[in-house]
Scaffold this motif. Structure first.
Motif, mmCIF file in Angstrom:
data_model
loop_
_atom_site.group_PDB
_atom_site.id
_atom_site.type_symbol
_atom_site.label_atom_id
_atom_site.label_comp_id
_atom_site.label_asym_id
_atom_site.label_seq_id
_atom_site.Cartn_x
_atom_site.Cartn_y
_atom_site.Cartn_z
ATOM 1 N N SER A 182 0.832 -1.197 0.000
ATOM 2 C CA SER A 182 0.000 0.000 0.000
ATOM 3 C C SER A 182 0.867 1.248 0.000
ATOM 4 O O SER A 182 1.383 1.634 1.050
ATOM 5 C CB SER A 182 -0.917 -0.010 1.223
ATOM 6 O OG SER A 182 -1.482 1.266 1.402
ATOM 7 N N GLN A 296 -9.447 -1.074 -1.154
ATOM 8 C CA GLN A 296 -8.086 -0.925 -1.678
ATOM 9 C C GLN A 296 -7.129 -1.889 -1.005
ATOM 10 O O GLN A 296 -5.964 -1.967 -1.386
ATOM 11 C CB GLN A 296 -7.601 0.506 -1.454
ATOM 12 C CG GLN A 296 -8.413 1.516 -2.222
ATOM 13 C CD GLN A 296 -7.923 2.922 -1.952
ATOM 14 O OE1 GLN A 296 -6.982 3.116 -1.223
ATOM 15 N NE2 GLN A 296 -8.588 3.891 -2.544
ATOM 16 N N LEU A 297 -7.579 -2.584 0.051
ATOM 17 C CA LEU A 297 -6.693 -3.413 0.863
ATOM 18 C C LEU A 297 -7.445 -4.633 1.355
ATOM 19 O O LEU A 297 -8.613 -4.513 1.725
ATOM 20 C CB LEU A 297 -6.244 -2.584 2.071
ATOM 21 C CG LEU A 297 -4.881 -2.858 2.685
ATOM 22 C CD1 LEU A 297 -3.771 -2.543 1.694
ATOM 23 C CD2 LEU A 297 -4.707 -2.008 3.935
#
Ligand code: ADP
Length: 606
Positions: A182, A296-297
């Motif tokens: 990330s 996103q994760l």
């Protein structure tokens, strides 16, 4: 790289405020080179272990993803799915453990061997230094070089390789995986971490300096205790117990105060760092959670991120500790190497020797001037000339501090004369092999004989390594020592010295005489050999000395005039030179300095 360092008065040794000598890398390399194979292997293994540590958070993340995916499914399906990542992780753990074992074991071996070789080399280097070097250096300091400094150097060296390599690799590697996981979270971490680590390093440095102060203060208290306990008779005799206790109390209180402040600092540091570390975890989960909400994760990514960022934190912390340690280690090493490089002006060996059959033992001091290297402006001898004919006894008398022992030290070549020469059978002793001169020609018996912590047998054999037992017995008989030695339950195997049987002054002295006689020296120096003894012991020692003197050139340094009447020649030393010389009767008749000394001693005696 045998740099010579003259002991000049302008550069006292050790220098008062030691300028940091640069670390001698080439010399270090000579110690490291033999261990190169093991060292390289250790480096490779340490790198491998570090790279696996970088890998572990990623694998953990994958595992968590599987766990999360199967969280609400059936157990058999979960077991099927989880097997591969678990086994893979387990294999990596095992390999990591193995590599860690390998590099630490190899590094320990390299460290111990390098340190051991450095210790041995340093000890030999110290032993060959000239006597003036020891006049100017405290023994405690030299022992510290041999032990504490080498220890410190070894630890830093090992730490630099193990921790340094590992932490460096892990920091870089984990940052890469963090970034891949990330970029956003990593950016956040990049802001927070350096600030925290910087603050931590700053507080850490402050705490270390506080800790050093506290240690120094403890050492001061120890010095007070050491002095008082070591000299308890003097303390008792002056009824100084309360005063000494007061001194000690003050030092201990000061040490306690500093240590408490240190404790406070450490407590604050620990509390703050816990807060910071937990804060980072919380922040990561908080921000990571919002990223997860935005898809996103994955949970596994968050897990990987947490573990990897912990690894980075740990690595950075250990690098900051390592820095201080390496600086200290390098300066310890530099101090050791500085001594290792030191070459004495007069080597222990090398030079001519006179064949035993033509050695007669005539000694001449020709216009000797001398001042001690540690006290350069203060001449002890000035234009001192004296001849010792073979097989005769020459006594030197004079006021205490007049330089009598110095004459003996010059003959032993403990020091070099500032001007003039000393000859043995016409050969300048500067051209003769010092080890031959000291080991075979000159026997030296001093006021305070030193015995080593071993058996009487070995103590006497010190005079001539390799002497047979029979030779030792013979020397002991000659020295009037055989009788009392045999009266001990263990006889010649009695252990003496600091931790052994206590001997009386006279017994010690007779063992020292036996030791000196064992080498059958052509020249015998007796430096006030009986002055520390009571009358009865003196008689026994004197008898041994008289016997020892026959057939040898004897330089007799005397404080008590009663012991020198029989000397062939008496030289009175005053103002650094021979003021008058002659036999006892001649000098008495002359009515000069000697007659005055005799008159004064007789008066004191009565
Ligand atoms: P003596 O044997 O006649 O009593 P010494 O030869 O021991 O005299 O000492 C002569 C002078 O040299 C004294 O002033 C003493 O303080 C000084 N001295 C002796 N040994 C040393 C030394 N190792 N370093 C510096 N000065 C010394």
């Amino acid at each position: 790289h045998a740099a010579r360092r003259p002991l000049t008065p302008q550069s006292p040794w050790p220098p008062e405020s030691p300028p940091e000598t640069p670390f001698d890398w080439p010399l270090f390399w000579t110690f490291l080179r033999p261990q190169l194979l093991a060292l390289s292997a250790a480096v490779v293994l340490a790198l491998g272990a570090a790279l696996l540590n970088v890998r572990i958070p990623v694998l953990l993340g994958q595992l968590v993803d599987v766990v999360a995916r199967c969280a609400r499914g059936h157990v058999p399906a979960y077991l099927r799915e989880v097997r591969r990542p678990v086994l893979r992780l387990l294999a990596v753990y095992c390999l990591q453990g193995l590599l860690t074992f390998g590099y630490i074991a190899l590094l320990a071996r390299v460290g111990e061997r390098v340190a051991g070789n450095m210790r041995k080399a340093l000890f030999s280097a110290l032993l060959r230094q000239e006597v003036a070097f020891f006049d100017a250096t405290r023994t405690g300091q030299l022992v510290a070089r041999l032990t504490a400094d080498i220890q410190e150097f070894k630890s830093s060296f090992k730490l630099a390789i193990s921790q340094g390599l590992r932490s460096g690799t892990q920091t870089v590697g984990c940052f890469v995986s963090l970034y891949l996981l990330s970029p956003k979270l990593t950016g956040l971490l990049l802001v927070a971490l350096p600030a925290l680590v910087g603050a931590g390093a700053f507080i850490g440095a402050f705490l270390r300096s506080l800790s050093r102060q506290a240690q120094e203060q403890v050492a001061k208290a120890t010095v007070v205790a050491d002095e008082a306990l070591g000299n308890v008779r003097t303390v008792r005799a002056f009824a100084m117990e309360e005063q000494q206790a007061g001194l000690f109390r003050a030092e201990v209180d000061r040490a306690g105060h500093l240590s408490e402040r240190l404790g406070l600092g450490i407590a604050a540091f620990q509390g703050l760092s816990n807060l910071a570390l937990n804060g980072i975890v919380l922040g990561t989960i908080f921000v990571g959670g919002s990223l997860m909400a935005g898809d996103q994760l994955s949970p596994g990514d968050l897990m990987s991120f947490l573990v990897a960022s912990q690894t980075v934190q740990r690595s950075l912390a250990s690098i900051s500790i390592l820095m201080g340690q390496v600086v200290r280690g390098l300066s310890s090493g530099a101090r050791v190497f500085e001594l290792l490089r030191l070459e004495p002006p007069v080597p222990l060996q090398g030079g001519a020797s006179i064949p035993a059959h033509s050695l007669r033992g005539r000694i001449c001091f020709n216009h000797i001037s001398f001042s001690y290297p540690t006290r350069p402006g203060y001449p002890v001898l000035q234009d001192f000339s004296l001849t010792l004919p073979p097989c005769q006894t020459v006594a030197i008398v004079g006021p205490s501090g007049g330089g009598k022992s110095t004459v003996a030290a010059l003959l032993e070549r403990f020091y070099e004369p500032t001007a003039g020469t000393i000859t043995l059978d016409g050969h300048d002793i500067a051209s003769l092999d010092p080890s031959w001169l000291r080991g075979q020609v000159i026997g030296f018996i001093s006021q305070e004989p030193v015995l080593f912590g071993t058996t009487i047998m070995e103590n006497i054999r010190f005079g001539k390594p390799g002497a047979s037992d029979a030779e030792v017995y013979e020397a002991a008989r000659l020295a009037n020592a055989d009788g009392f030695i045999r009266s001990f339950p263990q006889g010649y195997d009695t252990v003496v010295g600091e931790r052994g049987t206590a001997l009386s002054g006279g017994q010690k002295q007779r063992i020292a005489i036996a030791r000196a006689l064992l080498k059958d020296p052509a020249v015998l120096i007796l430096d006030e050999a009986t002055s520390a003894l009571d009358a009865q012991a003196e008689r026994a020692v004197q008898a041994a000395l008289d016997r020892a003197a026959t057939g040898r050139t004897v330089l007799l340094i005397a404080h008590r005039l009663s012991t020198i009447r029989g000397a062939n020649l008496i030289a009175v030393l005053a103002h650094g030179r021979v003021a008058e010389a002659g036999t006892h009767e001649e000098l008495l008749r002359r009515g000069g300095l000697y007659a005055e000394l005799i008159r004064r001693q007789t008066k004191e005696g009565s």
